[in-house]
Design a protein around this motif. Structure first.
Motif, PDB file in Angstrom:
ATOM      1  N   ARG A   1       0.865  -1.181   0.000  1.00 53.80           N
ATOM      2  CA  ARG A   1       0.000   0.000   0.000  1.00 53.80           C
ATOM      3  C   ARG A   1       0.896   1.223   0.000  1.00 53.80           C
ATOM      4  O   ARG A   1       2.105   1.141   0.259  1.00 53.80           O
ATOM      5  CB  ARG A   1      -0.901   0.011   1.239  1.00 53.80           C
ATOM      6  N   VAL A   2       0.306   2.384  -0.315  1.00 51.28           N
ATOM      7  CA  VAL A   2       1.049   3.636  -0.233  1.00 51.28           C
ATOM      8  C   VAL A   2       1.155   4.039   1.226  1.00 51.28           C
ATOM      9  O   VAL A   2       0.143   4.217   1.914  1.00 51.28           O
ATOM     10  CB  VAL A   2       0.360   4.745  -1.055  1.00 51.28           C
ATOM     11  N   ASP A   3       2.379   4.148   1.711  1.00 48.96           N
ATOM     12  CA  ASP A   3       2.659   4.595   3.072  1.00 48.96           C
ATOM     13  C   ASP A   3       2.837   6.107   3.017  1.00 48.96           C
ATOM     14  O   ASP A   3       3.845   6.597   2.502  1.00 48.96           O
ATOM     15  CB  ASP A   3       3.923   3.896   3.578  1.00 48.96           C
ATOM     16  N   ARG A   4       1.861   6.840   3.523  1.00 49.41           N
ATOM     17  CA  ARG A   4       1.902   8.303   3.386  1.00 49.41           C
ATOM     18  C   ARG A   4       3.078   8.926   4.125  1.00 49.41           C
ATOM     19  O   ARG A   4       3.651   9.924   3.660  1.00 49.41           O
ATOM     20  CB  ARG A   4       0.586   8.917   3.879  1.00 49.41           C
ATOM     21  N   ALA A   5       3.444   8.367   5.282  1.00 47.21           N
ATOM     22  CA  ALA A   5       4.592   8.913   6.008  1.00 47.21           C
ATOM     23  C   ALA A   5       5.877   8.701   5.213  1.00 47.21           C
ATOM     24  O   ALA A   5       6.716   9.611   5.107  1.00 47.21           O
ATOM     25  CB  ALA A   5       4.693   8.272   7.389  1.00 47.21           C
ATOM     26  N   LEU A   6       6.047   7.504   4.634  1.00 48.73           N
ATOM     27  CA  LEU A   6       7.225   7.244   3.814  1.00 48.73           C
ATOM     28  C   LEU A   6       7.196   8.099   2.550  1.00 48.73           C
ATOM     29  O   LEU A   6       8.234   8.622   2.132  1.00 48.73           O
ATOM     30  CB  LEU A   6       7.281   5.759   3.452  1.00 48.73           C
ATOM     31  N   GLU A   7       6.046   8.246   1.953  1.00 54.72           N
ATOM     32  CA  GLU A   7       5.909   9.096   0.769  1.00 54.72           C
ATOM     33  C   GLU A   7       6.378  10.517   1.068  1.00 54.72           C
ATOM     34  O   GLU A   7       7.127  11.131   0.283  1.00 54.72           O
ATOM     35  CB  GLU A   7       4.454   9.101   0.308  1.00 54.72           C
ATOM     36  N   ALA A   8       5.985  11.045   2.228  1.00 51.87           N
ATOM     37  CA  ALA A   8       6.385  12.401   2.607  1.00 51.87           C
ATOM     38  C   ALA A   8       7.885  12.480   2.876  1.00 51.87           C
ATOM     39  O   ALA A   8       8.538  13.470   2.519  1.00 51.87           O
ATOM     40  CB  ALA A   8       5.599  12.846   3.839  1.00 51.87           C
ATOM     41  N   ALA A   9       8.440  11.440   3.520  1.00 50.13           N
ATOM     42  CA  ALA A   9       9.879  11.440   3.795  1.00 50.13           C
ATOM     43  C   ALA A   9      10.679  11.402   2.506  1.00 50.13           C
ATOM     44  O   ALA A   9      11.716  12.079   2.377  1.00 50.13           O
ATOM     45  CB  ALA A   9      10.237  10.250   4.684  1.00 50.13           C
ATOM     46  N   ILE A  10      10.219  10.624   1.531  1.00 47.31           N
ATOM     47  CA  ILE A  10      10.913  10.566   0.244  1.00 47.31           C
ATOM     48  C   ILE A  10      10.794  11.898  -0.486  1.00 47.31           C
ATOM     49  O   ILE A  10      11.772  12.397  -1.061  1.00 47.31           O
ATOM     50  CB  ILE A  10      10.353   9.410  -0.609  1.00 47.31           C
TER      51      ILE A  10
ATOM     52  N   THR B   1       7.446  12.989  -4.836  1.00 48.96           N
ATOM     53  CA  THR B   1       7.010  11.717  -4.277  1.00 48.96           C
ATOM     54  C   THR B   1       7.496  10.555  -5.155  1.00 48.96           C
ATOM     55  O   THR B   1       7.898  10.769  -6.301  1.00 48.96           O
ATOM     56  CB  THR B   1       5.477  11.675  -4.167  1.00 48.96           C
ATOM     57  N   PRO B   2       7.468   9.317  -4.648  1.00 45.14           N
ATOM     58  CA  PRO B   2       7.934   8.190  -5.453  1.00 45.14           C
ATOM     59  C   PRO B   2       7.183   8.067  -6.778  1.00 45.14           C
ATOM     60  O   PRO B   2       5.980   8.304  -6.857  1.00 45.14           O
ATOM     61  CB  PRO B   2       7.656   6.979  -4.553  1.00 45.14           C
ATOM     62  N   LEU B   3       7.915   7.692  -7.823  1.00 44.85           N
ATOM     63  CA  LEU B   3       7.299   7.522  -9.134  1.00 44.85           C
ATOM     64  C   LEU B   3       6.473   6.241  -9.186  1.00 44.85           C
ATOM     65  O   LEU B   3       5.451   6.183  -9.877  1.00 44.85           O
ATOM     66  CB  LEU B   3       8.393   7.473 -10.216  1.00 44.85           C
ATOM     67  N   ALA B   4       6.914   5.209  -8.469  1.00 45.74           N
ATOM     68  CA  ALA B   4       6.225   3.916  -8.533  1.00 45.74           C
ATOM     69  C   ALA B   4       6.342   3.188  -7.202  1.00 45.74           C
ATOM     70  O   ALA B   4       7.279   3.416  -6.432  1.00 45.74           O
ATOM     71  CB  ALA B   4       6.802   3.056  -9.659  1.00 45.74           C
ATOM     72  N   TRP B   5       5.390   2.297  -6.973  1.00 46.34           N
ATOM     73  CA  TRP B   5       5.359   1.441  -5.792  1.00 46.34           C
ATOM     74  C   TRP B   5       5.211   0.010  -6.274  1.00 46.34           C
ATOM     75  O   TRP B   5       4.461  -0.270  -7.217  1.00 46.34           O
ATOM     76  CB  TRP B   5       4.184   1.800  -4.883  1.00 46.34           C
ATOM     77  N   CYS B   6       5.920  -0.911  -5.626  1.00 51.25           N
ATOM     78  CA  CYS B   6       5.834  -2.305  -6.058  1.00 51.25           C
ATOM     79  C   CYS B   6       5.934  -3.238  -4.863  1.00 51.25           C
ATOM     80  O   CYS B   6       6.373  -2.850  -3.769  1.00 51.25           O
ATOM     81  CB  CYS B   6       6.905  -2.623  -7.101  1.00 51.25           C
ATOM     82  N   ALA B   7       5.500  -4.463  -5.101  1.00 49.03           N
ATOM     83  CA  ALA B   7       5.542  -5.509  -4.074  1.00 49.03           C
ATOM     84  C   ALA B   7       6.251  -6.722  -4.631  1.00 49.03           C
ATOM     85  O   ALA B   7       6.308  -6.927  -5.851  1.00 49.03           O
ATOM     86  CB  ALA B   7       4.124  -5.875  -3.645  1.00 49.03           C
ATOM     87  N   HIS B   8       6.802  -7.514  -3.734  1.00 44.44           N
ATOM     88  CA  HIS B   8       7.367  -8.803  -4.110  1.00 44.44           C
ATOM     89  C   HIS B   8       6.264  -9.851  -4.033  1.00 44.44           C
ATOM     90  O   HIS B   8       5.577  -9.971  -3.017  1.00 44.44           O
ATOM     91  CB  HIS B   8       8.509  -9.186  -3.165  1.00 44.44           C
ATOM     92  N   ARG B   9       6.097 -10.601  -5.117  1.00 42.04           N
ATOM     93  CA  ARG B   9       5.109 -11.674  -5.134  1.00 42.04           C
ATOM     94  C   ARG B   9       5.793 -12.981  -5.507  1.00 42.04           C
ATOM     95  O   ARG B   9       6.728 -12.987  -6.303  1.00 42.04           O
ATOM     96  CB  ARG B   9       4.019 -11.397  -6.180  1.00 42.04           C
ATOM     97  N   TRP B  10       5.321 -14.068  -4.945  1.00 43.37           N
ATOM     98  CA  TRP B  10       5.796 -15.385  -5.349  1.00 43.37           C
ATOM     99  C   TRP B  10       4.833 -15.935  -6.391  1.00 43.37           C
ATOM    100  O   TRP B  10       3.647 -16.130  -6.117  1.00 43.37           O
ATOM    101  CB  TRP B  10       5.850 -16.321  -4.149  1.00 43.37           C
TER     102      TRP B  10
END
Length: 345
Positions: free
Chosen positions: A185-194, A201-210
């Protein structure tokens, strides 16, 4: 977040971090002035990080290479190869070879020289992906991507060796884009820190999936869905930079971890060590390792004596937000360089 060294060394690590900071600043000033920066004969996309430890660069580079191949490009991957001697392979290079058989991988601490040797004989190559390249500034890059792990971003940490920052977080401003990994999910606190460190803000967000599992035993290799792990008692051994991320995915798959064998990032296997590991499996139904672990151990395993199957998750990156913006940024960079290629000094 703590540094890579034990806390009791803090009286030494903090002065060392101040010395390290001065060295990083001098080095970056030299490169900011464009001294000793070399342009390759093809565009270069750098994928790096600003903290020590794993952020998911290997699966991300593989994901990007696959997208570029789909576009009709012919990439080469250029990397230092942690723990590898010049001309030999590395854990990550072996992983790339297994997943991207048609993509050449150059392993050499001098990435400028390795590309200069390789490209004249391979005119079909039209883009270089530089793995772990944010601090390798001798090689000019046309796009600079920095990955930040949502599980341990470290932007407020100290510099090495007191903390895990390779350079001050404010240096993110020289990156073209930031991509957040291991995020569901988008972490708003991390988004603000970045945004505070990088400027946007970050250009993209991704997850690791198996996407599945490789089950390896005396009968060979078979593939099973991730649900195969549900309820099974397993032992784990993760020699990666962020084992907590793998453990979280394993728990979500429903496995029951009866023992975890700690290991350093890139820690090698020995036959004696594998014998001790086998003896400690107890009532476990499988040993779970990462792909980076498996490429180091597969030549040492004697399955006639090995008691349980070895499970290797097949890892994918799911860029669930910003994928098109990210790919557009990279695609726009894939043009002939405006300056002639410079030979390495």
């Amino acid at each position: 977040m703590t540094g890579p060294l034990p806390g009791w060394l803090a009286p030494l690590t903090r002065p060392a971090a101040r010395l390290y900071a001065r060295a990083v600043d001098r080095r970056n000033r030299r490169f900011d002035a464009r001294r000793d920066v070399h342009r390759a004969a093809v565009p270069v996309v750098s994928i790096g990080n600003i903290t020590a430890g794993g952020v998911g660069k290997t699966p991300f580079v593989a994901w990007l290479a696959e997208r570029l191949i789909d576009d009709g490009h012919r990439p080469v991957i250029v990397m230092r190869g942690y723990g590898a001697r010049r001309g030999t392979g590395s854990d990550e290079a072996a992983e790339f070879a297994g997943r991207l058989a048609a993509v050449p991988v150059l392993v050499d601490p001098d990435r400028v020289a390795s590309l200069a040797r390789f490209l004249p004989d391979h005119p079909e190559i039209d883009v270089a992906l530089m793995d772990d390249g944010f601090q390798h500034r001798r090689l000019h890059r046309d796009v600079d991507l920095v990955l930040i792990d949502a599980m341990r971003p470290g932007l407020g940490d100290r510099l090495l060796p007191a903390g895990r920052l390779r350079e001050p977080a404010a240096n993110l401003r020289r990156a073209d884009a930031v991509v957040v990994t291991r995020a569901d999910r988008v972490d708003r606190a991390l988004e603000a820190a970045i945004a505070d460190a990088h400027g946007v803000t970050p250009l993209a967000w991704c997850a690791h999936r198996w996407r599945g599992l490789e089950i390896i035993d005396a009968e060979g290799v078979r593939r099973e869905p991730v649900a195969w792990l549900e309820g099974r008692a397993v032992v784990t051994r993760f020699g990666v930079g962020n084992p907590a991320g793998v453990a979280r995915t394993l728990a979500a798959a429903g496995a029951r971890v009866v023992r975890d064998v700690p290991a350093r990032d890139h820690q090698p296997f020995t036959r004696a060590g594998l014998e001790r590991l086998a003896a400690g499996l107890g009532e476990a139904e499988a040993l779970v390792v990462t792909g980076k672990d498996w490429v180091k151990m597969e030549g040492l395993i004697d399955f006639r004596r090995w008691p349980v199957p070895i499970v290797v998750p097949e890892l994918d990156i799911d860029v669930w937000q910003g994928a098109e913006a990210l790919l557009s940024l990279v695609r726009d960079s894939l043009r002939p360089p405006t300056d002639p290629a410079c030979p390495p000094s």
